[in-house]
Design an enzyme around this catalytic site. Structure first.
Site, PDB file in Angstrom:
ATOM      1  N   SER A 128     112.819  45.691   1.802  1.00 22.86           N
ATOM      2  CA  SER A 128     113.881  46.439   2.822  1.00 22.86           C
ATOM      3  C   SER A 128     115.233  47.046   2.216  1.00 22.86           C
ATOM      4  O   SER A 128     115.899  47.934   2.482  1.00 22.86           O
ATOM      5  CB  SER A 128     114.142  46.020   4.143  1.00 22.86           C
ATOM      6  N   LYS A 174     121.326  43.430   4.864  1.00 24.72           N
ATOM      7  CA  LYS A 174     121.321  44.987   4.964  1.00 24.72           C
ATOM      8  C   LYS A 174     122.701  45.511   4.427  1.00 24.72           C
ATOM      9  O   LYS A 174     123.599  44.859   4.052  1.00 24.72           O
ATOM     10  CB  LYS A 174     120.963  45.311   6.457  1.00 24.72           C
TER      11      LYS A 174
END
Length: 292
Positions: A128, A174
């Site tokens: 990701s 993230k």
């Protein structure tokens, strides 16, 4: 107390490898046995105090210190054993004292680790955050969740993680895209923060790209980083970030489960900022700074 044959060097070396300082205790040097671990913990504490254990070079210093101390704790008691001749047992040369010493050291190491003295290390287990972080990368993180800003790569607990056992012991990574008070618009892979549009530059095809992903840099507010996009997997967001909340996205926009799906990230869930890649299958990336 009775005299016994001098301590066998191989036995001294073995117990020293099992627990640093135990060899010194075994050959009767109580002072060194009691000083070894506090010295090591103190060095690590100082490194942690100045946040050096979240840096690549801090880990190098830590590793050199650990290896040097380990060598000393093995070699020094062996030398003592070889030169001391017959040995008179001390009051602390008892099996239960050795066990107590072992337990004490294990507890001290656990407390040090729990309190972040040895730094925080994570292994990337998804794609990701490509191209910034690759699957299998080992990264360092500090424990600082203050002064968070746009573009910071953060480690965090999934929102409401306590309600799902699968998320309890899992940390995620993230990039912060919007901070409290920011208005974010994300449409057709165009990011706009507070009315300022991000600028994009198309790069060459990303390595091992079998999914026809577009490799670009995204630049806004003088912060630039690489992202991966897929024209058929875009999403739309238009919202304002509440107080004490953050909007985060993965750099691999086509393959990231992030704030676009589950909403804002509470500040209290942030564990720290990612700092360095300390190991990677791509050796050129070892030591690379993450938040620049």
């Amino acid at each position: 107390m009775r005299l016994i044959k001098k301590r066998k060097a191989w036995v001294v070396g073995l117990v020293s490898l099992i627990i640093p300082g135990l060899g010194h205790l075994y050959v009767g040097n109580l002072k060194k046995a009691l000083l070894i671990l506090p010295t090591f913990i103190s060095i690590c504490f100082l490194l942690g105090l100045f946040n050096w254990l979240s840096t690549f070079y801090g880990i190098i210093i830590y590793s050199i210190t650990f290896i040097g101390l380990l060598i000393f704790t093995v070699i020094d008691p062996i030398k003592i054993a070889r030169h001391q001749g017959e040995y008179q047992l001390k009051s602390y040369n008892r099996w239960y004292v050795y066990v107590l010493y072992y337990i004490t050291i294990i507890i001290m190491l656990m407390l040090a680790s729990e309190n972040g003295i040895f730094g925080y290390k994570y292994k990337i287990a998804s794609k990701s955050m490509l191209p910034t972080l690759e699957n299998g990368d080992l990264i360092l993180s500090d424990n600082d969740s203050s002064d968070l800003k746009f573009g910071d790569v953060v480690i965090f607990k999934y929102p409401n993680f306590e309600k799902n056992p699968a998320y309890v012991n899992v940390a995620y990574v993230k990039r912060i895209i919007a901070v409290p008070g920011d208005t974010i618009n994300y449409n057709n892979d165009q990011l706009t923060i507070n009315g300022v549009k991000a600028k994009y530059k198309k790069l060459n095809l990303y390595q091992n790209n079998s999914n026809n992903l577009e490799y670009k840099t995204e630049k806004i507010n003088n912060k630039s980083y690489g992202i991966l996009l897929h024209k058929n997997l875009s999403s739309t967001v238009n919202t304002t970030v509440p107080d004490d909340q953050y909007f985060v996205m993965g750099d691999n926009r086509a393959k990231s489960f992030d704030s676009r799906s589950w909403g804002f990230l509470p500040k209290e869930n942030i564990l720290g900022k990612a700092t360095y890649i300390w190991f990677s299958n791509d050796t050129k990336r070892i030591g690379e700074k993450i938040n620049q």
